[in-house]
Design a protein around this motif. Structure first.
Motif, PDB file in Angstrom:
ATOM      1  N   SER A  73       4.387   0.545  -9.382  1.00 40.14           N
ATOM      2  CA  SER A  73       4.322   1.317  -8.138  1.00 40.14           C
ATOM      3  C   SER A  73       3.947   2.782  -8.367  1.00 40.14           C
ATOM      4  CB  SER A  73       5.659   1.244  -7.398  1.00 40.14           C
ATOM      5  OG  SER A  73       5.955  -0.076  -7.009  1.00 40.14           O
ATOM      6  N   LYS A  74       3.163   3.309  -7.422  1.00 42.24           N
ATOM      7  CA  LYS A  74       2.857   4.735  -7.352  1.00 42.24           C
ATOM      8  C   LYS A  74       3.022   5.145  -5.888  1.00 42.24           C
ATOM      9  CE  LYS A  74      -0.496   4.551 -11.150  1.00 42.24           C
ATOM     10  NZ  LYS A  74      -1.922   4.749 -11.541  1.00 42.24           N
TER      11      LYS A  74
ATOM     12  N   GLU B 223      -1.600  -1.600  -7.137  1.00 43.90           N
ATOM     13  CA  GLU B 223      -3.019  -1.894  -7.338  1.00 43.90           C
ATOM     14  C   GLU B 223      -3.403  -3.213  -6.654  1.00 43.90           C
ATOM     15  OE1 GLU B 223      -5.388  -0.143  -8.734  1.00 43.90           O
ATOM     16  OE2 GLU B 223      -4.108   1.528  -9.336  1.00 43.90           O
TER      17      GLU B 223
ATOM     18  N   GLY C 122       1.723   1.986  -3.366  1.00 41.39           N
ATOM     19  CA  GLY C 122       0.602   2.280  -4.254  1.00 41.39           C
ATOM     20  C   GLY C 122       0.336   1.194  -5.269  1.00 41.39           C
TER      21      GLY C 122
ATOM     22  N   GLY D 212      -5.919   0.702   0.485  1.00 42.31           N
ATOM     23  CA  GLY D 212      -6.160   2.139   0.549  1.00 42.31           C
ATOM     24  C   GLY D 212      -6.412   2.685   1.939  1.00 42.31           C
TER      25      GLY D 212
ATOM     26  N   ASN E  88       0.820  -1.211   0.000  1.00 41.28           N
ATOM     27  CA  ASN E  88       0.000   0.000   0.000  1.00 41.28           C
ATOM     28  C   ASN E  88       0.857   1.265   0.000  1.00 41.28           C
ATOM     29  OD1 ASN E  88      -2.464  -1.286  -0.123  1.00 41.28           O
ATOM     30  ND2 ASN E  88      -2.855  -1.212   2.074  1.00 41.28           N
TER      31      ASN E  88
ATOM     32  N   SER F 208       3.346   6.450  -2.146  1.00 38.83           N
ATOM     33  CA  SER F 208       2.538   7.413  -1.415  1.00 38.83           C
ATOM     34  C   SER F 208       3.368   8.646  -1.042  1.00 38.83           C
ATOM     35  CB  SER F 208       1.988   6.761  -0.142  1.00 38.83           C
ATOM     36  OG  SER F 208       1.436   7.726   0.726  1.00 38.83           O
TER      37      SER F 208
END
Length: 219
Positions: free
Chosen positions: A197-198, A127, A125, A173, A122, A200
């Protein structure tokens, strides 16, 4: 076969009596055994080291990241990554703690390991469906024998996998509710999960990067 233990014991008793009569022989045999076992132990250590060395990825960027972590992070810092191969080498190349260790090398309950996996994913990021795919490829790392069936084969449909997927659905999330449960100082994003990855921005701050490796401070 039934008399073998008794014959062995009889031979040991005879040898013991003979050595008691001949002190020089006792000293010689004792010295010989100590030297033999020492040579054997050193040989085992060298052989094991060579086997481990072959298993390690020869990756100069990865080694530079480990060197940076050793020099620039606080003592007793806890470091994580979604890359299980990277996690295995954290205690090898640094004196830091692994946030997500393999279950067979820790007393940490498997449920806690799943929580730490979800927190790491998480933070990056990842999915939800991708988290489940990565989980599927790391069943043995997280659950060891609990991920195998009665025939000792790795079971991709292990009940533990489905329990973990339910937790992924539950906590996806919702970082703030579970992140504070466990101490985490640094997160390393490796090339293996870079594309998916994104990270946080709320919880991670970039502190350094080497080519496709990025080190974040967890805030």
């Amino acid at each position: 076969r039934a008399v073998m233990p008794f014959s062995t014991l009889f031979m040991v008793l005879i040898l013991f009596q003979l050595l008691n009569k001949f002190q020089k022989a006792k000293i010689f045999l004792g010295t010989f055994l100590i030297l033999s076992m020492s040579i054997y132990a050193v040989n085992v250590q060298i052989t094991s080291s060579k086997v481990i060395e072959k298993a390690h990825i020869k990756n100069p960027d990865e080694r530079l990241i480990f060197d940076w972590l050793e020099l620039n992070t606080e003592e007793k810092s806890t470091i994580t990554s979604l890359d299980t191969d990277f996690n295995l080498l954290i205690p090898v190349y640094t004196s830091r703690y692994t946030y997500l260790p393999p279950t067979d090398r820790t007393v940490m309950p498997t449920e806690e390991g799943v929580n730490r996996y979800i927190i790491t994913a998480n933070l990056l990021g990842i999915e939800k469906n991708t988290q489940k795919e990565i989980l599927k490829s790391n069943l043995s790392y997280l659950f060891i024998y609990q991920a195998y069936n009665r025939n000792h084969d790795l079971d991709p449909n292990s009940p533990k996998r489905f329990e973990a997927e339910e937790k992924i659905d539950k906590y996806y999330g919702t970082l703030d509710s579970i992140k504070a449960q466990y101490k985490l100082d640094y997160l390393v994003l490796t090339p293996k999960h870079l594309a998916s990855s994104k990270p946080s921005k709320k919880h991670l701050q970039v502190v350094t990067s080497i080519n496709e490796y990025i080190v974040f401070k967890v805030i």
